[in-house]
Motif scaffolding. Structure first.
Motif, PDB file in Angstrom:
ATOM      1  N   ASP A 145       0.650   4.945   1.912  1.00  0.00           N
ATOM      2  CA  ASP A 145      -0.249   5.427   3.101  1.00  0.00           C
ATOM      3  C   ASP A 145      -1.238   6.890   2.788  1.00  0.00           C
ATOM      4  OD1 ASP A 145       1.083   3.751   4.774  1.00  0.00           O
ATOM      5  OD2 ASP A 145       2.855   5.247   5.173  1.00  0.00           O
ATOM      6  N   HIS A 183       0.869  -1.224  -0.028  1.00  0.00           N
ATOM      7  CA  HIS A 183       0.018   0.059   0.050  1.00  0.00           C
ATOM      8  C   HIS A 183       0.720   1.279  -0.118  1.00  0.00           C
ATOM      9  CE1 HIS A 183       1.085  -0.536   4.125  1.00  0.00           C
ATOM     10  NE2 HIS A 183       0.737   0.701   4.342  1.00  0.00           N
ATOM     11  N   ARG A 232       5.401   6.457  13.520  1.00  0.00           N
ATOM     12  CA  ARG A 232       5.134   6.986  12.546  1.00  0.00           C
ATOM     13  C   ARG A 232       4.771   8.454  12.709  1.00  0.00           C
ATOM     14  NH1 ARG A 232       1.255   5.066   7.860  1.00  0.00           N
ATOM     15  NH2 ARG A 232       0.322   6.958   8.154  1.00  0.00           N
ATOM     16  N   HIS A 250       4.784  -0.100  -0.005  1.00  0.00           N
ATOM     17  CA  HIS A 250       5.387  -0.540   1.062  1.00  0.00           C
ATOM     18  C   HIS A 250       4.381  -1.765   1.863  1.00  0.00           C
ATOM     19  CE1 HIS A 250       3.720   2.662   2.918  1.00  0.00           C
ATOM     20  NE2 HIS A 250       3.587   2.035   4.113  1.00  0.00           N
TER      21      HIS A 250
END
Ligand SMILES: [Fe+2]
Length: 294
Positions: A118, A116, A280, A265
């Motif tokens: 983000d 995917h 994150r 990723h």
């Protein structure tokens, strides 16, 4: 020490030397890192033992933090372990205990093991994501990245013509449905209503085209669902061939920064009885790529 970058893979990804992520960067250092991101799309900074505040401050050198209404959060504020501005990608609950295998927050996390980009399911998808590895399990847990520019370049002429003007619909619900997790609340269904994204995007600085794919993409405008899903599955298979993939093996205190506009990723499996504490920060994109239907 000047900023320098060593390639980690034949087509993309680099390791940065000469940067202390706890410090305020000069304009020259920011430009060198941005140029590195334009070139490599994934940058690894080793040995960065940073606090959440330092990670947020470092991230803000490169733009504005992504923010969206509370309805878009999987966990309510009072259920979160970390403060605002930083997202918890660990397997820990708010008290620091390993999450139950039956916790629905864990189900949401498992979906990150599909390829995917983000926030592709938001009208303004994310620019960079920065993931800091604080506690790393002894086995597995790599993050794999795929270069969507190289994937685009490797399409034959016919395929390039086919993808050029296609518009996909992305939703977090599509990627969770793909792993059999369909138990969504009405609030989640409303918050994750599909958004439209072009299948091909152009990098604003380099002008390079890339495929804008993600497991969140579950429909193509004007196509039937089965036709769209099969086409997207084939394209994802092409785009994540071994020669386009860099697999990051985490060491404690790595900080990995990636450009969601040029890469996909996925997280890899690890022993869920071990702690994985990764955090994150995310930079919002500049603007929607296309207009959404009203
Ligand atoms: Fe992700």
């Amino acid at each position: 020490m000047p900023v320098s970058i060593r390639p980690l893979h034949p087509v993309f990804a680099g390791e940065v030397a000469g940067v202390d992520c706890r410090e305020l960067l000069s304009a020259e250092e920011v430009s060198a890192i941005e140029a590195g991101m334009d070139r490599y799309a994934v940058l690894v900074f080793r040995d960065q033992n940073i606090t959440d505040e330092e990670q947020i401050a470092f991230t803000r050198h490169f733009g504005e933090l992504e923010s969206y209404p509370t309805a878009g959060h999987i966990r309510r504020r009072e259920e979160q372990r970390l403060g605002p501005g930083i997202a918890d990608f660990s397997n820990l609950d708010k008290d620091g205990r390993i999450m139950s295998a039956e916790d629905r927050v864990w189900f949401f996390k498992l979906g990150d093991r599909l390829w995917h980009s983000d926030s592709s399911f938001r009208p303004i998808p994310a620019k960079y994501s920065l993931l800091s590895g604080r506690v790393i399990p002894s086995w597995g847990a790599n993050t794999e990245f795929a270069d969507m520019r190289a994937a685009y370049d490797a399409l034959d002429e016919r395929a390039r013509g086919e993808v050029e003007d296609l518009v996909c619909e992305h939703s977090l619900i599509y990627s969770r449905e793909a792993i059999g997790f369909t138990d969504m609340t009405q609030e989640e269904i409303a918050a994750f209503r599909p958004v439209r994204q072009p299948l091909v995007r152009t990098h604003p600085v380099t002008g390079r085209k890339s495929l804008f794919l993600a497991a969140h993409a579950g429909a193509i405008v004007g196509w039937t669902i089965p036709e769209a899903r099969m086409f997207l599955r084939d394209l994802t298979e092409h785009a994540t061939r071994a020669e386009f993939v860099y697999s990051h093996e985490w060491r404690p205190y790595d900080l990995v920064m990636w450009d969601n506009r040029q890469t996909m990723h996925r997280a890899r499996r690890f022993d869920r009885e071990e702690v994985r504490d990764v955090r994150r920060t995310t930079l919002g994109g500049d603007a929607p790529l296309i207009s959404q239907p009203v």
